[in-house]
Motif scaffolding. Sequence first.
Motif, mmCIF file in Angstrom:
data_model
loop_
_atom_site.group_PDB
_atom_site.id
_atom_site.type_symbol
_atom_site.label_atom_id
_atom_site.label_comp_id
_atom_site.label_asym_id
_atom_site.label_seq_id
_atom_site.Cartn_x
_atom_site.Cartn_y
_atom_site.Cartn_z
ATOM 1 N N ALA A 20 43.396 119.092 -17.928
ATOM 2 C CA ALA A 20 42.928 118.309 -16.781
ATOM 3 C C ALA A 20 43.199 119.014 -15.459
ATOM 4 N N ALA A 21 42.134 119.253 -14.724
ATOM 5 C CA ALA A 21 42.244 119.799 -13.373
ATOM 6 C C ALA A 21 41.338 118.960 -12.487
ATOM 7 N N HIS A 22 41.879 118.456 -11.402
ATOM 8 C CA HIS A 22 41.127 117.572 -10.520
ATOM 9 C C HIS A 22 41.174 118.141 -9.103
ATOM 10 N N ALA A 23 40.086 118.761 -8.686
ATOM 11 C CA ALA A 23 40.041 119.420 -7.383
ATOM 12 C C ALA A 23 39.378 118.523 -6.344
ATOM 13 N N LEU A 24 39.939 118.540 -5.153
ATOM 14 C CA LEU A 24 39.328 117.873 -4.008
ATOM 15 C C LEU A 24 38.808 118.963 -3.078
ATOM 16 N N VAL A 25 37.492 119.016 -2.900
ATOM 17 C CA VAL A 25 36.838 120.058 -2.101
ATOM 18 C C VAL A 25 36.347 119.434 -0.796
ATOM 19 N N CYS A 26 36.894 119.888 0.325
ATOM 20 C CA CYS A 26 36.605 119.271 1.625
ATOM 21 C C CYS A 26 35.859 120.261 2.519
ATOM 22 N N PHE A 27 34.889 119.747 3.278
ATOM 23 C CA PHE A 27 34.084 120.624 4.123
ATOM 24 C C PHE A 27 33.332 119.809 5.171
ATOM 25 N N THR A 28 32.884 120.494 6.217
ATOM 26 C CA THR A 28 32.043 119.875 7.250
ATOM 27 C C THR A 28 30.674 120.539 7.315
ATOM 28 N N LYS A 29 30.555 121.736 6.740
ATOM 29 C CA LYS A 29 29.287 122.468 6.714
ATOM 30 C C LYS A 29 28.775 122.509 5.274
ATOM 31 N N ILE A 30 27.554 122.045 5.061
ATOM 32 C CA ILE A 30 27.032 121.919 3.704
ATOM 33 C C ILE A 30 26.990 123.251 2.976
ATOM 34 N N GLU A 31 26.549 124.318 3.627
ATOM 35 C CA GLU A 31 26.464 125.616 2.958
ATOM 36 C C GLU A 31 27.840 126.121 2.543
ATOM 37 N N THR A 32 28.834 125.938 3.410
ATOM 38 C CA THR A 32 30.209 126.319 3.051
ATOM 39 C C THR A 32 30.707 125.466 1.896
ATOM 40 N N GLY A 33 30.373 124.170 1.904
ATOM 41 C CA GLY A 33 30.748 123.291 0.801
ATOM 42 C C GLY A 33 30.162 123.755 -0.518
ATOM 43 N N LYS A 34 28.898 124.163 -0.507
ATOM 44 C CA LYS A 34 28.253 124.663 -1.728
ATOM 45 C C LYS A 34 28.967 125.899 -2.261
ATOM 46 N N ARG A 35 29.291 126.808 -1.348
ATOM 47 C CA ARG A 35 29.951 128.049 -1.767
ATOM 48 C C ARG A 35 31.337 127.777 -2.333
ATOM 49 N N LEU A 36 32.065 126.871 -1.696
ATOM 50 C CA LEU A 36 33.409 126.541 -2.175
ATOM 51 C C LEU A 36 33.337 125.805 -3.508
ATOM 52 N N CYS A 37 32.356 124.937 -3.672
ATOM 53 C CA CYS A 37 32.173 124.235 -4.936
ATOM 54 C C CYS A 37 31.846 125.224 -6.063
ATOM 55 N N LYS A 38 31.008 126.197 -5.756
ATOM 56 C CA LYS A 38 30.671 127.251 -6.716
ATOM 57 C C LYS A 38 31.920 128.052 -7.101
ATOM 58 N N LEU A 39 32.721 128.388 -6.082
ATOM 59 C CA LEU A 39 33.959 129.125 -6.328
ATOM 60 C C LEU A 39 34.902 128.329 -7.224
ATOM 61 N N ALA A 40 35.039 127.039 -6.932
ATOM 62 C CA ALA A 40 35.937 126.195 -7.724
ATOM 63 C C ALA A 40 35.460 126.062 -9.160
ATOM 64 N N SER A 41 34.179 125.775 -9.344
ATOM 65 C CA SER A 41 33.664 125.485 -10.684
ATOM 66 C C SER A 41 33.521 126.739 -11.540
ATOM 67 N N GLU A 42 33.195 127.871 -10.919
ATOM 68 C CA GLU A 42 32.951 129.084 -11.699
ATOM 69 C C GLU A 42 34.202 129.900 -11.965
ATOM 70 N N THR A 43 35.199 129.785 -11.099
ATOM 71 C CA THR A 43 36.335 130.688 -11.222
ATOM 72 C C THR A 43 37.690 130.001 -11.276
ATOM 73 N N VAL A 44 37.965 129.117 -10.331
ATOM 74 C CA VAL A 44 39.330 128.600 -10.168
ATOM 75 C C VAL A 44 39.717 127.574 -11.227
ATOM 76 N N LEU A 45 38.766 126.721 -11.620
ATOM 77 C CA LEU A 45 39.100 125.607 -12.499
ATOM 78 C C LEU A 45 38.837 125.923 -13.969
ATOM 79 N N PRO A 46 39.654 125.370 -14.876
ATOM 80 C CA PRO A 46 39.389 125.540 -16.308
ATOM 81 C C PRO A 46 38.112 124.820 -16.719
ATOM 82 N N LYS A 47 37.409 125.368 -17.706
ATOM 83 C CA LYS A 47 36.115 124.802 -18.135
ATOM 84 C C LYS A 47 36.340 123.811 -19.279
ATOM 85 N N THR A 48 36.776 122.619 -18.951
ATOM 86 C CA THR A 48 36.987 121.595 -19.962
ATOM 87 C C THR A 48 36.333 120.303 -19.501
ATOM 88 N N GLU A 49 36.153 119.395 -20.435
ATOM 89 C CA GLU A 49 35.533 118.105 -20.113
ATOM 90 C C GLU A 49 36.434 117.259 -19.218
#
Length: 299
Positions: A20-49
């Motif tokens: 279990a990994a529960h990330a809170l991703v905070c942003f004010t700029k949508i493009e930066t939010g997308k990039r950070l979400c991509k970074l979190a989901s593709e690299t930082v977080l484990p790939k589990t349900e």
Amino acid sequence: MDFVDILLTRIDGEPEHKGAAHALVCFTKIETGKRLCKLASETVLPKTEKTSITLLYFVHNMQELMQDEPAEMLQNRMLADFKPNSEKSRITMRLFIREQDAMVDEIRKTADEQGSNLLLIGLGPDEIDLNEAEKYVRMKNDPTNSEAAILAQLGEKEAETLKQVSSLLERNRIPTGIFLDNALTEINKIFIPVLCKADMHIFTFIYQTALKENVEIMVWDAVGIIQSGPKMQKLYQFIVKKSDGRVHLWDNNKKIEKEFIRSQDLLITGIDGWSRLVDTPLTWKDSLPSTLIIKDSSN
């Protein structure tokens, strides 16, 4: 259990780091939010349900934002846009939109409500650029400078942003990453400078990142931390083995050139290492890519 044993347990033993990994991703700029979400989901977080990402989008005026589109429709559209195709069936994602006035309190409240164990804050280049972030840290490193005096030397917008980030770093008890977005597109080449022993906590994140295919991670052991003892070497070799050769150690007999730094997609460092990095006269500092600065949890 010493520091390195704790890190090895985090990587290879504790359920919360393998599951279990529960990330809170905070942003004010949508493009930066997308990039950070991509970074979190593709690299930082484990790939589990069990993995989840809560997106917290801050806006200046909620009422004005909702004039053209109802809140529910906007949330659904943003979720569809943010969620990586490869992870649609694995990562649970939710989105909240909040006004920017009480950002720090709202982040802490949402982190508690969602059971977040990782906080990621995205800052776009028009909110704070790398040069301003470096300037702030250099001034903070001088004990003769008060916080008020430091902020007075920055622009009003940059000062307010850094004040909020500093408050979160000081008050937050879960691992916290500050993402300085420099137009991140791919996450294939990652540079990891290790400048102090406290930075070794980022190896839990390097491990997750190294599991991604087609990634190449270069670790710069600037002051010999990895080579300082058998347990440090064991930790590094464990990650190298698990990554199938995607993690490499920079040859300190070679000079790091600007061209190499410019070829990197992302720099990841610990908060103590970042402080030392900006205080070190390096010719390539003005060429840094997008940067993720991570502060470990505190009790």
